[in-house]
Design an enzyme around this catalytic site. Structure first.
Site, PDB file in Angstrom:
ATOM      1  N   GLU A 146       0.837  -1.193   0.000  1.00 59.26           N
ATOM      2  CA  GLU A 146       0.000   0.000   0.000  1.00 59.26           C
ATOM      3  C   GLU A 146       0.869   1.239   0.000  1.00 59.26           C
ATOM      4  OE1 GLU A 146      -4.135  -1.422   2.185  1.00 59.26           O
ATOM      5  OE2 GLU A 146      -2.773  -0.091   3.262  1.00 59.26           O
ATOM      6  N   CYS A 147       0.671   2.107  -0.985  1.00 55.18           N
ATOM      7  CA  CYS A 147       1.305   3.414  -1.068  1.00 55.18           C
ATOM      8  C   CYS A 147       2.831   3.314  -1.058  1.00 55.18           C
ATOM      9  CB  CYS A 147       0.798   4.328   0.045  1.00 55.18           C
ATOM     10  SG  CYS A 147       0.939   6.091  -0.352  1.00 55.18           S
ATOM     11  N   ALA A 148       3.487   3.426   0.080  1.00 49.84           N
ATOM     12  CA  ALA A 148       4.938   3.274   0.120  1.00 49.84           C
ATOM     13  C   ALA A 148       5.356   1.919  -0.440  1.00 49.84           C
ATOM     14  CB  ALA A 148       5.447   3.431   1.553  1.00 49.84           C
ATOM     15  N   LEU A 180       3.778   0.208  -2.731  1.00 49.42           N
ATOM     16  CA  LEU A 180       3.658   0.311  -4.185  1.00 49.42           C
ATOM     17  C   LEU A 180       4.922   0.914  -4.776  1.00 49.42           C
ATOM     18  CD1 LEU A 180       1.918   0.483  -6.890  1.00 49.42           C
ATOM     19  CD2 LEU A 180       1.255   2.755  -6.085  1.00 49.42           C
ATOM     20  N   SER A 232      -1.053  -0.840  -4.516  1.00 51.82           N
ATOM     21  CA  SER A 232      -1.960   0.272  -4.771  1.00 51.82           C
ATOM     22  C   SER A 232      -1.612   1.448  -3.882  1.00 51.82           C
ATOM     23  CB  SER A 232      -3.395  -0.176  -4.491  1.00 51.82           C
ATOM     24  OG  SER A 232      -4.284   0.911  -4.432  1.00 51.82           O
TER      25      SER A 232
END
Length: 474
Positions: free
Chosen positions: A350-352, A354, A444
Site C-alpha cells: 500500500e502506497c509506500a 507500491l 496500490s
C-alpha cells in the site's frame, strides 16, 4: 464498567488538537492513569505521538473505513484495561466526508460522529489568537449546532496574556462552558512537518520524545486534569472487537485458488515492513494476521533482509521518498523481494509499498516487481475512495467493493502496468483505474483498514500458508 472517554475536538484544523491531546495523554499517564489513546480518521502520524505519551499503541476510530458499527467495539478492544481514553478528533468538530446531501448535520467520519457513537463528551480546543468577546458566539454555535453532541468544556490554546485569558474566560462563562485549561503560546513545542503533516515519531527519534515530554509538561501545568477526568463519560457499552471472531467468520476462498484454511499448513511467516520508511499501519492489522494463524515478523527494509521462512509480505505506507537512497542501497532485500514475487509469494503493498515495488523512485533503484517508475509529484492526492476490485488477488476477488483512503504526493510514471487493482469514479464522475494486481502481488496507493476487511486478511494468510506448503513440497 467500561473505560470512560473524552474527545478532544476543535473548531478547525490547526487549533492545537495534537499538542493538547498528546500532552493530556502524557499528563494523565504521569498522574498514574492508564490511558488509551485514539485518533479519529485515517491518520497514521498523530497516533505515533500518542503512543509515545501513553506507552501503548495509538489506535484509530474511522467509521468510513471500518463501518460505524465497529467503532464502539474497536474502542472497547483498545481501551479494555485502561482507566481513561483520550480520543483526538480530526479537522473541525463537524468536518468529515463530504456527502452529496449537504443537509447532513453530522458528517460521516467526523469527530462529531465518533463522539456520538461513544456517547462521550467533547472538549473544544480553541486557538485563542485573534479571539476576544466574540468567542462566546462561536462557542454558542458549536454547543447548539447538534443536540446529539455534548460539549463539556473548553481549553484555550495560545493565550497571549493574563488579560487576554480573563476576557476569554468571561466569554466562556457567558455561554455556560467551563474552561478546563489555558495554555500560553509556546512556539518551541512545534514538531517538524513535511508535505503530509508531522514527521512520524519513529523518524524523529529523540526529538519526538522531547517534544512529547514538553507537551506533557505544558498540559500538566495549565490544564485541570481532575476536571477532565470527571467530565469523561463511563457509558460506552457493548461487546469488544475480537480479531479471532472476525477471521473465524471470514469467507476465505478467494479467486486466487488458495485452498488451506488459516493455520492448517503451520503458522506461515508474514513479514511486515517497518522502520523509518514504512510507518503507516494499524495495530489491528497485526492482531488480525495473528488471529488468522500467521506469525508476524517485522523487519526494516533500510537494513534488513526478508525474515527467515517468509511466506507472505506486507509493505505498508510511509515515506520511502525520504529514504530512497538508503532503500536502494539494501540490494540484497530488493533482489530477495523481486525473486519472492516471481516465485508467487503473496505480496500486499500500500502506497509506500507500491513505490518500493517499482523499477525506481526519484531515480533510485527499487525492487522492479512492477513495470513502472515513481517520482515525487507537484500536488497532494487526498481523500476517501469507494473502490471495486478489478482483478482477483490473494486478498480480494474481482467485483468486491471496499472503502479506502489516498494520502500521497508521489505519482507513477512510465508505467507499463495493464492490470490495475482498483477502479472508482472521481467526484466529477471520471473513471479511475489505479494500482496493479499481477501474479500474487496486490499493490496500490489505496490504504485500507484491515478491521474493515477481515476476510481479506484471512485470505492473505491462507495464500501465505498455501505458498509455504508449495515451497515445502518443492
Amino acid at each position: 464498567m467500561s473505560t470512560p472517554a473524552v474527545v478532544i475536538a476543535a473548531p478547525s484544523s490547526g487549533s492545537g488538537k495534537t499538542t493538547l491531546a498528546t500532552g493530556l495523554i502524557g499528563a494523565l499517564q504521569q498522574a498514574g492513569q492508564r490511558v488509551a489513546p485514539f485518533k479519529v480518521g485515517p491518520d497514521y502520524i498523530d497516533p505515533g505521538y500518542h503512543g509515545l505519551a501513553a506507552g501503548r499503541p495509538g489506535r484509530n476510530l474511522d467509521p468510513v473505513l471500518v463501518g460505524a458499527e465497529r467503532v464502539v467495539p474497536m474502542y472497547r478492544h483498545g481501551a479494555h484495561d485502561c482507566d481513561i481514553a483520550v480520543v483526538e478528533g480530526v479537522m473541525g468538530l463537524f468536518d468529515g466526508r463530504i456527502a452529496d446531501d449537504q443537509a447532513v448535520t453530522v458528517a460521516e467520519g467526523s469527530t462529531a460522529q465518533v463522539a456520538a457513537l461513544l456517547e462521550a463528551p467533547v472538549v473544544l480546543v480553541v486557538d485563542a489568537r485573534g479571539h476576544s468577546q466574540s468567542l462566546a458566539a462561536l462557542l454558542h454555535g458549536f454547543a447548539t449546532f447538534d443536540s446529539g453532541i455534548r460539549l463539556g468544556g473548553v481549553i484555550l490554546n495560545r493565550v497571549g496574556s493574563e488579560r487576554h485569558e480573563e476576557v476569554l474566560r468571561a466569554a466562556c462563562d457567558r455561554v455556560g462552558l467551563p474552561v478546563l485549561g489555558a495554555l500560553p503560546r509556546m512556539a518551541e513545542l512545534s514538531v517538524p512537518a513535511r508535505h503530509l503533516g508531522l514527521i512520524p515519531a519513529v523518524e524523529h527519534g529523540r526529538a519526538a520524545r522531547n517534544a512529547v515530554d514538553a507537551m506533557t509538561e505544558l498540559v500538566a501545568a495549565h490544564v485541570d486534569l481532575a476536571a477532565v477526568a470527571r467530565l469523561a463519560a463511563v457509558h460506552v457499552s457493548g461487546p469488544a472487537w475480537d480479531p479471532v471472531g472476525e477471521v473465524r467468520g471470514a469467507e476465505i476462498a478467494p479467486a486466487s485458488g488458495c485452498e488451506p484454511e488459516p493455520g492448517t499448513s503451520g503458522s506461515p511467516v508474514i513479514a511486515v515492513a517497518g522502520g523509518a520508511a514504512f510507518t503507516f499501519g494499524y495495530a489491528e492489522h497485526r492482531e488480525l494476521l495473528e488471529a488468522a494463524g500467521a506469525t508476524v515478523a517485522v523487519f526494516d527494509p533500510l537494513c534488513d533482509e526478508l525474515p527467515t521462512g517468509t511466506a507472505g509480505l506486507v509493505l505498508p505506507g510511509g515515506f520511502p521518498e525520504e529514504h530512497a537512497a538508503e532503500l536502494a542501497a539494501n540490494e540484497p532485500l530488493l533482489t530477495g523481494v523481486a525473486e519472492a514475487a516471481r516465485q508467487g509469494m503473496p505480496v500486499h503493498a500500500e502506497c509506500a509499498g507500491l513505490l518500493y515495488l517499482t523499477r525506481s523512485l526519484d531515480g533510485h533503484r527499487m525492487a522492479g516487481v512492477l513495470d513502472a517508475t515513481a517520482e515525487f509529484g507537484p500536488r497532494l492526492t487526498l481523500g476517501y475512495r469507494d473502490a471495486v476490485a478489478l482483478t482477483d488477488s490473494p486478498l480480494w476477488s474481482a467485483g468486491e467493493r471496499v472503502r479506502g483512503h489516498e494520502f500521497h504526493r508521489t505519482r507513477l510514471t512510465a508505467t507499463g502496468v495493464d492490470t490495475p487493482a482498483w477502479g472508482w469514479r472521481s467526484p466529477t464522475g471520471e473513471p479511475i483505474r489505479e494500482g496493479a494486481s499481477i501474479h500474487r502481488v496486490h499493490a496500490s496507493y489505496l490504504h485500507t483498514h484491515p478491521a474493515g476487511n477481515p476476510t481479506a486478511t484471512a485470505r492473505f494468510v491462507s495464500a501465505a500458508a498455501a505458498y509455504a506448503a508449495s515451497r515445502a513440497d518443492a
